[in-house]
Design an enzyme around this catalytic site. Sequence first.
Site, PDB file in Angstrom:
ATOM      1  N   CYS A 128       0.804  -1.228   0.000  1.00  0.00           N
ATOM      2  CA  CYS A 128       0.000   0.000   0.000  1.00  0.00           C
ATOM      3  C   CYS A 128       0.832   1.271   0.000  1.00  0.00           C
ATOM      4  O   CYS A 128       0.276   2.370  -0.070  1.00  0.00           O
ATOM      5  CB  CYS A 128      -0.976  -0.011   1.179  1.00  0.00           C
ATOM      6  SG  CYS A 128      -2.212  -1.331   1.057  1.00  0.00           S
ATOM      7  N   HIS A 270      -3.186   6.630   4.928  1.00  0.00           N
ATOM      8  CA  HIS A 270      -3.709   5.381   4.363  1.00  0.00           C
ATOM      9  C   HIS A 270      -4.807   4.845   5.269  1.00  0.00           C
ATOM     10  O   HIS A 270      -4.615   4.723   6.486  1.00  0.00           O
ATOM     11  CB  HIS A 270      -2.599   4.350   4.219  1.00  0.00           C
ATOM     12  CG  HIS A 270      -3.108   3.019   3.733  1.00  0.00           C
ATOM     13  ND1 HIS A 270      -3.818   2.890   2.570  1.00  0.00           N
ATOM     14  CD2 HIS A 270      -3.041   1.779   4.279  1.00  0.00           C
ATOM     15  CE1 HIS A 270      -4.158   1.624   2.404  1.00  0.00           C
ATOM     16  NE2 HIS A 270      -3.695   0.930   3.436  1.00  0.00           N
ATOM     17  N   ASN A 300     -10.873   0.059   1.852  1.00  0.00           N
ATOM     18  CA  ASN A 300      -9.415   0.076   1.751  1.00  0.00           C
ATOM     19  C   ASN A 300      -9.033  -0.078   0.286  1.00  0.00           C
ATOM     20  O   ASN A 300      -9.141  -1.169  -0.276  1.00  0.00           O
ATOM     21  CB  ASN A 300      -8.835  -1.069   2.588  1.00  0.00           C
ATOM     22  CG  ASN A 300      -7.328  -1.171   2.485  1.00  0.00           C
ATOM     23  OD1 ASN A 300      -6.680  -0.407   1.784  1.00  0.00           O
ATOM     24  ND2 ASN A 300      -6.762  -2.146   3.189  1.00  0.00           N
TER      25      ASN A 300
END
Length: 342
Positions: A128, A270, A300
Amino acid sequence: MESHDAVADGSLRVGITGTGSCLPEQVVDSEQLRQRVVAGSGFTLPDGVFERATGILTRRVARPDEYASTLAVGAARQALARAGLGPADIDLLVFASATRDMVEPATAHIVQAELGSRAHALDVTNACNSFVNGIDLARTMVLAGRARRALVVTGETPSRAVRHDPADLAQFRDGFAGYTFGDAGAAVVLESVDRGGILDVDSETHSEHWRVGGIFGGGSRHPRGDEHTYFHGDGSELREVFEKVGTSVIDRVRHRTGLEWRHFRYVLVHQVTMPYLERFVEITGVPRDRLVVTVPELGNIASASLGVQLDRIHDGLRPGDRVLFVGLGGGVSIMTMVWEKA
């Protein structure tokens, strides 16, 4: 750890001059997801289980004929248009994502073929944190004189790795983090600017935790087998790692740059779940009005998370506004980036 202050001596500044994002049209809410898992597994799952556990109401899911490259191309076209550029103006194209269309060739080439560019094209992947890593790499290549204008894109389709028919409760728990996933694309244009730009980048890596979670198929360890194409992981362990070491990275950046929360117009973080985001606020002290909250609506979206948040606020920023990026990726890595709008 790496840290950079690229503009301390008045040398070349590299900034973000265009942003874009791309969301699939298909919306799947948490109740629809629960019903699909119940139908696939035969389990009895209480109403609202996913929403209560994650705070996620909906997520976007790519169609079977939409790929990571599809979302990246959509975002790239927006970013180029907003920067007043065309594909031929780009001499570096970085596809930076946890997802890709295939193992080989690099998905950057698929994006480039669709755009019609002739830039040097390559992939960067770091879970990520891929998108922030891609921005940092592109920035350093501009600083080194290897490129004049760079296009950094991500396309994330982690919904492909969600297990909708777990065989038992152990498998359900092992893949639970997958039920947070949504799909999205994001892009930025990087080039030299007269003022502001990317002021600071920092990172910290704790690779002893690489087994915490991931999609372990497609490489030399597990080249075949559907079992390895699903996400496996322990979201609570990843959260514990961040709580242990993540705040030190943020404190270090603030100390080195002399910037406090009040100096940032936004803090882009994030986002995995709402409880995770609330815990971030609690342990760091970041003011809530600095956040751009997307996770209840989008879930997400992996490395596209920071890019989508940036795209949502970019047009409202004024010259001199500063934005702090905070990334967390499996592996485990933590990244921060300070950017000032030119």
